[in-house]
Write a protein that holds these residues in place. Structure first.
Motif, PDB file in Angstrom:
ATOM      1  N   TYR A 282       0.828  -1.208   0.000  1.00 43.11           N
ATOM      2  CA  TYR A 282       0.000   0.000   0.000  1.00 43.11           C
ATOM      3  C   TYR A 282       0.863   1.259   0.000  1.00 43.11           C
ATOM      4  CZ  TYR A 282      -3.981  -3.040   0.889  1.00 43.11           C
ATOM      5  OH  TYR A 282      -4.951  -4.003   0.768  1.00 43.11           O
ATOM      6  N   PHE A 283       2.005   1.183   0.645  1.00 38.81           N
ATOM      7  CA  PHE A 283       2.942   2.310   0.615  1.00 38.81           C
ATOM      8  C   PHE A 283       3.443   2.538  -0.813  1.00 38.81           C
ATOM      9  CE2 PHE A 283       7.525   3.592   0.968  1.00 38.81           C
ATOM     10  CZ  PHE A 283       7.289   4.918   1.326  1.00 38.81           C
ATOM     11  N   HIS A 284       3.747   1.443  -1.514  1.00 42.38           N
ATOM     12  CA  HIS A 284       4.196   1.542  -2.906  1.00 42.38           C
ATOM     13  C   HIS A 284       3.096   2.128  -3.794  1.00 42.38           C
ATOM     14  CE1 HIS A 284       7.188  -1.998  -2.046  1.00 42.38           C
ATOM     15  NE2 HIS A 284       7.495  -0.875  -1.425  1.00 42.38           N
ATOM     16  N   LEU A 285       1.852   1.692  -3.562  1.00 39.27           N
ATOM     17  CA  LEU A 285       0.747   2.225  -4.351  1.00 39.27           C
ATOM     18  C   LEU A 285       0.517   3.708  -4.069  1.00 39.27           C
ATOM     19  CD1 LEU A 285      -1.812  -0.732  -4.076  1.00 39.27           C
ATOM     20  CD2 LEU A 285      -0.542  -0.010  -6.111  1.00 39.27           C
ATOM     21  N   ALA A 286       0.699   4.116  -2.816  1.00 40.89           N
ATOM     22  CA  ALA A 286       0.543   5.528  -2.462  1.00 40.89           C
ATOM     23  C   ALA A 286       1.593   6.383  -3.167  1.00 40.89           C
ATOM     24  CB  ALA A 286       0.648   5.695  -0.944  1.00 40.89           C
ATOM     25  N   LEU A 287       2.826   5.878  -3.237  1.00 40.33           N
ATOM     26  CA  LEU A 287       3.889   6.597  -3.935  1.00 40.33           C
ATOM     27  C   LEU A 287       3.589   6.699  -5.430  1.00 40.33           C
ATOM     28  CD1 LEU A 287       7.163   5.208  -2.278  1.00 40.33           C
ATOM     29  CD2 LEU A 287       6.169   7.489  -2.012  1.00 40.33           C
ATOM     30  N   LEU A 288       3.097   5.608  -6.011  1.00 41.33           N
ATOM     31  CA  LEU A 288       2.748   5.620  -7.441  1.00 41.33           C
ATOM     32  C   LEU A 288       1.638   6.627  -7.716  1.00 41.33           C
ATOM     33  CD1 LEU A 288       3.018   4.418 -10.275  1.00 41.33           C
ATOM     34  CD2 LEU A 288       1.380   2.637  -9.595  1.00 41.33           C
ATOM     35  N   LEU A 289       0.626   6.662  -6.838  1.00 39.41           N
ATOM     36  CA  LEU A 289      -0.468   7.607  -6.998  1.00 39.41           C
ATOM     37  C   LEU A 289       0.035   9.046  -6.887  1.00 39.41           C
ATOM     38  CD1 LEU A 289      -3.499   8.144  -7.310  1.00 39.41           C
ATOM     39  CD2 LEU A 289      -3.702   7.945  -4.816  1.00 39.41           C
ATOM     40  N   ALA A 290       0.925   9.304  -5.915  1.00 40.23           N
ATOM     41  CA  ALA A 290       1.493  10.648  -5.743  1.00 40.23           C
ATOM     42  C   ALA A 290       2.328  11.042  -6.955  1.00 40.23           C
ATOM     43  CB  ALA A 290       2.338  10.685  -4.470  1.00 40.23           C
ATOM     44  N   HIS A 291       3.068  10.070  -7.519  1.00 46.09           N
ATOM     45  CA  HIS A 291       3.890  10.310  -8.706  1.00 46.09           C
ATOM     46  C   HIS A 291       3.017  10.723  -9.890  1.00 46.09           C
ATOM     47  CE1 HIS A 291       7.002   8.478 -11.736  1.00 46.09           C
ATOM     48  NE2 HIS A 291       6.846   9.764 -11.891  1.00 46.09           N
ATOM     49  N   ILE A 292       1.982   9.942 -10.155  1.00 47.40           N
ATOM     50  CA  ILE A 292       1.104  10.216 -11.291  1.00 47.40           C
ATOM     51  C   ILE A 292       0.366  11.541 -11.108  1.00 47.40           C
ATOM     52  CG2 ILE A 292      -0.947   9.418 -12.537  1.00 47.40           C
ATOM     53  CD1 ILE A 292      -0.043   6.544 -11.920  1.00 47.40           C
ATOM     54  N   THR A 293      -0.124  11.783  -9.888  1.00 43.59           N
ATOM     55  CA  THR A 293      -0.854  13.026  -9.610  1.00 43.59           C
ATOM     56  C   THR A 293       0.033  14.248  -9.814  1.00 43.59           C
ATOM     57  OG1 THR A 293      -2.240  11.871  -7.978  1.00 43.59           O
ATOM     58  CG2 THR A 293      -2.166  14.279  -7.863  1.00 43.59           C
ATOM     59  N   THR A 294       1.262  14.185  -9.326  1.00 47.32           N
ATOM     60  CA  THR A 294       2.186  15.315  -9.466  1.00 47.32           C
ATOM     61  C   THR A 294       2.520  15.566 -10.927  1.00 47.32           C
ATOM     62  OG1 THR A 294       3.141  14.756  -7.308  1.00 47.32           O
ATOM     63  CG2 THR A 294       4.388  16.277  -8.702  1.00 47.32           C
ATOM     64  N   LEU A 295       2.730  14.507 -11.695  1.00 46.36           N
ATOM     65  CA  LEU A 295       2.998  14.666 -13.127  1.00 46.36           C
ATOM     66  C   LEU A 295       1.826  15.337 -13.836  1.00 46.36           C
ATOM     67  CD1 LEU A 295       4.693  11.264 -14.064  1.00 46.36           C
ATOM     68  CD2 LEU A 295       5.727  13.529 -14.280  1.00 46.36           C
ATOM     69  N   LEU A 296       0.612  14.904 -13.515  1.00 43.41           N
ATOM     70  CA  LEU A 296      -0.573  15.491 -14.149  1.00 43.41           C
ATOM     71  C   LEU A 296      -0.714  16.964 -13.783  1.00 43.41           C
ATOM     72  CD1 LEU A 296      -3.190  12.604 -13.707  1.00 43.41           C
ATOM     73  CD2 LEU A 296      -2.177  13.416 -15.844  1.00 43.41           C
TER      74      LEU A 296
END
Length: 434
Positions: A282-296
Motif C-alpha cells: 500500500y505504501f508503494h501504491l501511495a507513492l505511485l499515486l502521488a507520482h502520477i498526480t504530481t505529473l498530471l
C-alpha cells in the motif's frame, strides 16, 4: 585600397578581441553564462586527469561487474531464457540492450577479467556523458559557469559510480543525454531511437517518458507522435526478439519488472521508515499515486500554456489556432528534467548508484524559474546537502530526511516557477536575451 589594407592589418583579430574581453571581465568569468563554453572546456580537460588519478590511486570496489559478466556469459553460452540468466547478485533484471552492450565489454575486457581496462572504458563513458550534459547547459545558458565545478570535479559519488563500480546506470544515462541533445537539435526521430536504446539498458530512463510524450504532442500532435512511439516500441521488440522467441513472459517480467521489491538495507531515501512500512504494498501504491498526480498537475498547470486547453496539443500543429505550444530549448530541458525529478522524488527506493539518474540535472532545476529568488549560496548548499545524503553509507534517518527536504524545496520552487509556456514568461525571456 592601400589605406584599407593597412587598416585591416593593424586591426585586432577576433581571437585577440575574445582574449581582451575575457581579461576585462575576468572577475565575472565564473558568473556570466556567455563564458559557459570556456569554463566547461577547462573543467572537461581537468576531468581527464582526475579520472586517470582516481583509477590509478583509488581501489576498485566489486559490486555488480562480475554479476554482469556472468549474466552475459550465460547468453554467450546459448541461454536465451531470461529466467535462467543470473549472476552473483541475483537474476538478470535488465532489458536486452544491456546484454548486447555488456557483451561487447565482456570481450573487450578479456571476459571481464581486465577490470582496469574496464575502468578506462567507463572513464571514456564519463567524459562523453559530461560533454553531452555540458552541451545541454550551453544551449540553455541558465546556470552560471562556476556551478560546473560541482557538476563534475567535486562529486565523489559520481566518479565512484562510473569508474570505481562500473554500474550500468551511467551507460543508460549517457545514451539518454545523447537523445536529449538530438531533441534540442530538432532530430526527434533519431532522438526517440536513441532514447529507446537507453531504456533497453535500464528502464529507469522511463522517468523521462512523461515529459517526452508531452513534448512530442506539442511538436507533432497525436497522429504524428504515434509513429515515433511505435519506433520506440519496435526497437524494444527487435532488441528483445531472441529472448522473446524463447520465453516472452520470462523476458518481459524480468527486464521490465515494475513491481520489483527492493531491500530495505540499501535504501537511501526511506531509511527513517520502519521496514514493514517500507515493504508494504500500500505504501508503494501511495507513492505511485502521488507520482502520477504530481505529473498530471505539472502537465496541466506548469507545462502547458495558461488559459489553453490540454487537448490542443493533440491536434496537428497546422490545425491549431496558435503556435503557443511550440517549445524552445529552455522549456524542453525543463520539462524533461522535471519529469525525471518527480519520478526520483516518489521512487520506492533509491539505491546508491541511482544518484546518476538525476545528479547532472539538479543544477539546472535549482537555477530555473521560481528558484531564482534563492541566493546562490543557498542553492549551492542544497547541492551540497544532496551530495552528502548520497555519500552517507549506510544511510541514516537524518540523511534520508535531509534528502527529502531538499527534494521538497526544489519541487516547490519548480511549482512556483512562472509558467514557461505563458506569453509573459516568453516575452520576459526574449527581453533578457536582447
Amino acid at each position: 585600397m592601400a589605406g584599407g589594407k593597412k587598416k585591416s592589418s593593424t586591426a585586432p583579430s577576433r581571437f585577440q578581441k575574445t582574449l581582451s574581453s575575457i581579461w576585462q571581465d575576468k572577475h565575472m568569468v565564473l558568473f556570466k553564462t556567455e563564458y559557459t563554453l570556456l569554463v566547461t572546456a577547462v573543467l572537461w580537460f581537468l576531468e581527464i586527469a582526475i579520472n586517470i588519478w582516481v583509477i590509478q590511486k583509488v581501489s576498485y570496489t566489486e559490486i555488480d561487474w562480475k554479476a554482469y559478466m556472468d549474466e552475459v556469459e550465460g547468453v554467450i553460452n546459448g541461454t536465451y531464457d531470461y529466467t535462467q540468466l543470473k549472476g552473483d547478485t541475483g537474476p538478470l533484471v535488465y532489458p536486452a540492450g544491456f546484454v548486447y552492450i555488456f557483451t561487447g565489454l565482456y570481450y573487450l575486457t578479456d571476459h571481464g577479467h581486465n577490470i582496469r581496462l574496464g575502468q578506462y572504458v567507463f572513464a571514456v563513458f564519463y567524459l562523453i556523458n559530461l560533454l553531452l550534459v555540458m552541451r545541454i547547459y550551453h544551449r540553455t545558458k541558465k546556470v552560471p559557469p562556476y556551478v560546473f565545478f560541482f557538476i563534475c570535479c567535486a562529486s565523489y559519488r559520481i566518479h565512484s559510480i562510473f569508474i570505481l563500480r562500473l554500474f550500468n546506470d551511467p551507460v543508460a544515462m549517457m545514451l539518454c543525454f545523447g537523445a536529449i541533445n538530438l531533441f534540442l537539435d530538432g532530430r526527434w526521430t533519431l532522438g526517440c531511437a536513441l532514447y529507446s536504446l537507453a531504456v533497453s539498458v535500464k528502464m529507469n530512463v522511463l522517468l523521462f517518458a512523461p515529459g517526452l510524450l508531452f513534448l512530442l504532442l506539442c511538436e507533432f500532435g497525436l497522429w504524428k507522435t504515434l509513429p515515433r512511439l511505435a519506433l520506440c516500441a519496435v526497437i524494444q521488440l527487435v532488441l528483445g526478439l531472441p529472448f522473446l522467441l524463447v520465453n516472452p513472459v520470462g523476458y518481459v517480467s524480468r527486464a521490465f519488472d515494475l513491481g520489483r521489491q527492493f531491500l530495505f538495507k540499501w535504501t537511501v531515501n526511506w531509511r527513517f521508515l520502519p521496514e514493514d512500512v517500507f515493504l508494504n504494498r500500500y505504501f508503494h501504491l501511495a507513492l505511485l499515486l502521488a507520482h502520477i498526480t504530481t505529473l498530471l498537475l505539472f502537465a496541466l498547470k506548469r507545462w502547458k500554456r495558461s488559459g489553453s486547453s490540454i487537448w490542443t496539443i493533440l491536434k496537428d500543429p497546422s490545425e491549431r489556432k496558435e503556435t503557443a505550444h511550440k517549445v524552445n530549448a529552455d522549456q524542453m530541458v525543463l520539462i524533461l528534467f522535471t519529469s525525471n525529478f518527480i519520478g526520483m522524488c516518489f521512487s520506492r527506493s533509491l539505491h546508491y548508484q541511482f544518484y546518476v539518474w538525476y545528479f547532472h540535472t539538479l543544477p539546472y532545476l535549482l537555477w530555473s524559474g521560481g528558484v531564482k529568488k534563492l541566493a546562490h549560496l543557498l542553492r549551492v548548499l542544497i547541492l551540497g546537502l544532496i551530495e552528502l545524503s548520497w555519500n552517507t553509507y549506510p544511510s541514516t534517518n537524518y540523511s534520508s530526511l535531509s534528502l527529502h527536504v531538499c527534494h521538497l524545496i526544489i519541487l516547490l520552487c519548480l511549482w512556483l516557477n512562472p509558467n514557461p509556456a505563458s506569453p509573459s514568461h516568453r516575452s520576459e525571456n526574449k527581453a533578457k536575451s536582447h
